[in-house]
Design a protein around this motif. Structure first.
Motif, mmCIF file in Angstrom:
data_model
loop_
_atom_site.group_PDB
_atom_site.id
_atom_site.type_symbol
_atom_site.label_atom_id
_atom_site.label_comp_id
_atom_site.label_asym_id
_atom_site.label_seq_id
_atom_site.Cartn_x
_atom_site.Cartn_y
_atom_site.Cartn_z
ATOM 1 N N UNK A 58 -1.705 8.664 3.040
ATOM 2 C CA UNK A 58 -0.491 8.191 3.936
ATOM 3 C C UNK A 58 1.478 9.028 3.931
ATOM 4 N N UNK A 59 2.384 7.956 4.164
ATOM 5 C CA UNK A 59 3.163 8.691 3.659
ATOM 6 C C UNK A 59 4.045 6.947 3.262
ATOM 7 N N UNK A 60 5.493 7.621 2.519
ATOM 8 C CA UNK A 60 5.956 6.638 1.773
ATOM 9 C C UNK A 60 7.175 7.137 2.001
ATOM 10 N N UNK A 61 7.939 5.608 2.203
ATOM 11 C CA UNK A 61 10.230 6.229 2.372
ATOM 12 C C UNK A 61 9.864 5.059 2.053
ATOM 13 N N UNK A 202 1.408 4.600 -4.400
ATOM 14 C CA UNK A 202 1.063 4.694 -4.197
ATOM 15 C C UNK A 202 -0.299 3.199 -5.218
ATOM 16 N N UNK A 203 0.516 2.244 -5.673
ATOM 17 C CA UNK A 203 -0.234 1.199 -6.351
ATOM 18 C C UNK A 203 0.745 0.367 -4.914
ATOM 19 N N UNK A 204 1.517 0.004 -4.078
ATOM 20 C CA UNK A 204 0.899 -0.735 -2.900
ATOM 21 C C UNK A 204 -0.163 -0.660 -1.826
ATOM 22 N N UNK A 205 -0.405 0.883 -2.180
ATOM 23 C CA UNK A 205 -1.295 1.653 -1.010
ATOM 24 C C UNK A 205 -3.074 0.526 -1.680
ATOM 25 N N UNK A 206 -2.876 1.300 -3.325
ATOM 26 C CA UNK A 206 -4.484 0.543 -3.559
ATOM 27 C C UNK A 206 -4.305 -0.950 -3.542
ATOM 28 N N UNK A 207 -3.103 -1.903 -3.651
ATOM 29 C CA UNK A 207 -3.471 -2.995 -2.952
ATOM 30 C C UNK A 207 -3.991 -3.441 -1.330
ATOM 31 N N UNK A 209 -1.243 -2.160 1.353
ATOM 32 C CA UNK A 209 -0.586 -2.923 1.490
ATOM 33 C C UNK A 209 0.440 -2.326 2.767
ATOM 34 N N UNK A 210 -0.140 -0.494 2.494
ATOM 35 C CA UNK A 210 0.419 0.140 3.796
ATOM 36 C C UNK A 210 -0.348 -0.209 5.292
ATOM 37 N N UNK A 215 5.074 -0.100 12.441
ATOM 38 C CA UNK A 215 5.044 -1.734 12.027
ATOM 39 C C UNK A 215 6.449 -1.370 10.754
ATOM 40 N N UNK A 216 6.517 -0.725 10.145
ATOM 41 C CA UNK A 216 8.121 -0.609 9.431
ATOM 42 C C UNK A 216 9.238 -0.337 9.688
ATOM 43 N N UNK A 217 9.469 -1.210 9.272
ATOM 44 C CA UNK A 217 10.714 -2.707 9.164
ATOM 45 C C UNK A 217 11.654 -1.722 7.846
ATOM 46 N N UNK A 218 13.725 -1.306 8.336
ATOM 47 C CA UNK A 218 14.095 -1.264 7.481
ATOM 48 C C UNK A 218 15.155 -2.352 7.473
ATOM 49 N N UNK A 219 15.598 -2.207 5.817
ATOM 50 C CA UNK A 219 16.098 -3.275 5.679
ATOM 51 C C UNK A 219 17.641 -2.811 4.628
ATOM 52 N N UNK A 220 18.561 -3.282 5.996
ATOM 53 C CA UNK A 220 19.319 -3.395 5.917
ATOM 54 C C UNK A 220 20.846 -4.639 5.246
#
Length: 237
Positions: A58-61, A202-207, A209-210, A215-220
């Protein structure tokens, strides 16, 4: 589990590789150089870890809040790599990544949550703000993230909070002065790191949540990037 993480939402630029619990990271305060550094650093870190892009899960950002240009850049880079590899993306709050840098050994040893107030200078007389609880390496939000003037932040409950981020040096240190009695420690120089983004991702991926890259949205947290002259006059002391 292997992932590549980007954090470009502030004046700092950082990239990290998570490989089965091991983290490699590059970090530099590099205003306006994020686009120049991010991809070469990613390739160098993957080589250092003995990985190629095809081995990533996965890629994380860091999704923000933060500088508009930096947030857009990080998300664009992450989406581009993820789409090319047909991999999912895990987006992490920039404020949560910042909060993860706080440390409170006494509270942690006693089995208590470490409460963290994370704040990033949002310019224009405002700060990006989030409240978090840290326990056993997890970062949990304590309410919604917001952007507001330091003197408009609601009071903290109790004492012993750790304060991290450039928001505590903004506007002459108003935020730090307001909550001095509730703070156990302040690091007004702290910046979010891609290493923290990688660990949280990594923790979110295990749950589970990827998500798909599109579908990725910025949080401005706010839509305007500059104050009008009238707004500047109203905010002038």
């Amino acid at each position: 589990m292997r992932l590549l993480a980007f954090e470009t939402a502030t004046e700092a630029c950082s990239v990290a590789v998570w490989a089965d619990g091991q983290v490699l990271e590059r970090f530099e305060i590099a205003p306006r150089r994020h686009a120049e550094l991010a991809l070469p650093w990613a390739e160098a870190l993957l080589a250092e870890a003995g990985l190629v892009r095809a081995q990533l899960d996965a890629i994380a950002v860091s999704r923000g809040p933060g500088a508009f240009t930096g947030v857009r850049l990080g998300i664009g880079v992450a989406q581009g790599i993820a789409l090319a590899l047909d991999r999912p993306v895990v987006a992490v709050s920039t404020l949560a990544a910042l909060a993860a840098s706080a440390s409170g050994p006494a509270q942690a040893a006693a089995g208590h949550d470490i409460r963290v107030l994370a704040a990033i200078d949002a310019r224009m007389g405002e700060v990006y703000l989030g409240r978090f609880a840290l326990r056993a390496g997890e970062v949990a939000g304590l309410g919604p993230e917001s952007v507001l003037r330091p003197d408009a932040v609601e009071p903290l409950e109790g004492v012993g909070w750790l304060a991290v981020g450039t928001g505590f040096a903004a506007a002459g240190g108003v935020l730090q002065a307001r909550f001095a009695g509730a703070l156990a420690g302040v690091d007004a120089q702290a910046m979010p790191h891609a290493g923290a983004v990688a660990r949280l991702a990594a923790a979110a991926f295990a749950r589970g949540e990827a998500v798909a890259p599109e579908r990725i949205e910025p949080a401005y947290l706010r839509d305007n990037v500059a104050l009008t002259l009238a707004e500047q006059r109203r905010r002038a002391p």
